[in-house]
Design an enzyme around this catalytic site. Structure first.
Site, PDB file in Angstrom:
ATOM      1  CB  SER A  85      -0.973  -0.042   1.178  1.00 31.78           C
ATOM      2  OG  SER A  85      -1.888   1.022   1.126  1.00 31.78           O
ATOM      3  CG  HIS A 188      -5.898  -0.149  -1.115  1.00 30.14           C
ATOM      4  ND1 HIS A 188      -5.060   0.449  -2.022  1.00 30.14           N
ATOM      5  CD2 HIS A 188      -5.252  -0.133   0.082  1.00 30.14           C
ATOM      6  CE1 HIS A 188      -3.939   0.798  -1.406  1.00 30.14           C
ATOM      7  NE2 HIS A 188      -4.035   0.475  -0.128  1.00 30.14           N
TER       8      HIS A 188
END
Length: 306
Positions: A85, A188
């Site tokens: 991430s 996300h």
């Protein structure tokens, strides 16, 4: 084959940066970066409490700055780099796609944009542990949720509205544990679409010094593949804000490339934990405090002898 990895949001804990400030150059570097992005990184990493560093706009630049500063102290030359991430910004700088300054300016915008997007709807994330992956993914889709992080080793992180998450927890698939996570929103997932737009505008302003093509093998969260183009990797960095993280695919690529040693940058632990279950035979060292540098350097020595 040495892999250096950088953790994502949620790895931070109050005061984790403190012990590292005694090492030469770390405090000076963090002070300069603090001035650059308008955020006191040293205060955030030493005296800020858990609620303060849970703030997306704080956590993300703090993690990237800490990782880059400690990578300089470690001084290793990896064959492969990857980040989970927001850790992809750390990885991009280590691979030479972005300068540390570019990475921090962009991640500051990313954190602010994601915090703003998260304020629109009450959303969150939960870790789903165990079960049969196909059954878990089917149940996630049935409840309108997103498998935001497919981490491998029996771990999937799901994201969506609080109501959707509650419904999933009330009727989970067989042999599954559901653990709500203390995060500010459904990262996300589609709920971050507005943040993608803002980050794309910021990325367009990088200028003639970047992005450069990576100097080492750089893996992407999108599909675990190595990306040879700096321009493509930057676009992937932008898009991943609202797209799932496939850390399982990243680890599969590491295995396929013959990884033998993994070092996880500060605040390490999460990714090495996954590696110990999914990458059998790979020596994994997490940098949590400066005391871990000795083990990391010993692993580097063993790696060079292979």
């Amino acid at each position: 084959m040495l892999v250096i990895v950088a953790p994502g949001q949620g790895a931070q804990t109050p005061g984790f940066l403190g012990p590292w400030l005694d090492l030469p150059g770390v405090a000076d570097r963090l002070t300069a970066w603090s001035d650059l992005i308008g955020l006191d990184l040293i205060a955030c990493g030493t005296i800020a409490d858990a609620d303060e560093i849970r703030d997306t706009a704080v956590a993300q630049p703090l993690l990237v700055a800490a990782g880059l500063a400690v990578a300089e102290v470690l001084g290793a030359s990896p064959h492969i780099v990857a980040g989970h991430s927001v850790g992809e910004f750390t990885a991009a700088a280590l691979a030479g796609v972005l300068t540390p300054e570019q990475a921090l300016l962009l991640v500051r915008e990313r954190g602010l944009a994601m915090a703003k997007a998260a304020s629109v709807t009450e959303t969150g994330m939960s870790a789903v542990l165990g079960g049969v992956e196909e059954e878990v993914l089917a149940a996630v889709a049935e409840k309108g949720l997103t498998a935001a992080n497919v981490n491998g080793a029996g771990q999937i992180v799901i994201g969506g509205t609080l109501e959707q998450l509650a419904a999933f927890k009330a009727e989970p698939p067989a042999r599954v544990r559901v653990i709500p996570l203390a995060v500010a929103g459904a990262f996300h997932t589609e709920h971050m679409a507005s943040a993608v737009d803002r980050l794309r505008e910021a990325a367009a302003e990088i200028g003639p010094t970047g992005p450069a093509d990576p100097t080492v093998t750089l893996l992407s969260n999108r599909d675990g593949e190595a990306v040879a183009s700096g321009t493509e990797f930057l676009e992937r960095l932008v898009a991943q804000v609202a797209s799932p993280v496939r850390w399982d695919a990243c680890m599969a690529t590491m295995a396929g490339l013959g990884a033998t040693t993994m070092i996880e940058l500060v605040p390490g632990g999460t990714l090495t934990g996954l590696a110990k279950r999914a990458l059998r035979g790979v020596t994994a060292v997490a940098l949590k405090t400066p005391d871990d540098l000795e083990a990391a350097r010993a692993a580097l020595g063993s790696n060079e002898e292979r």
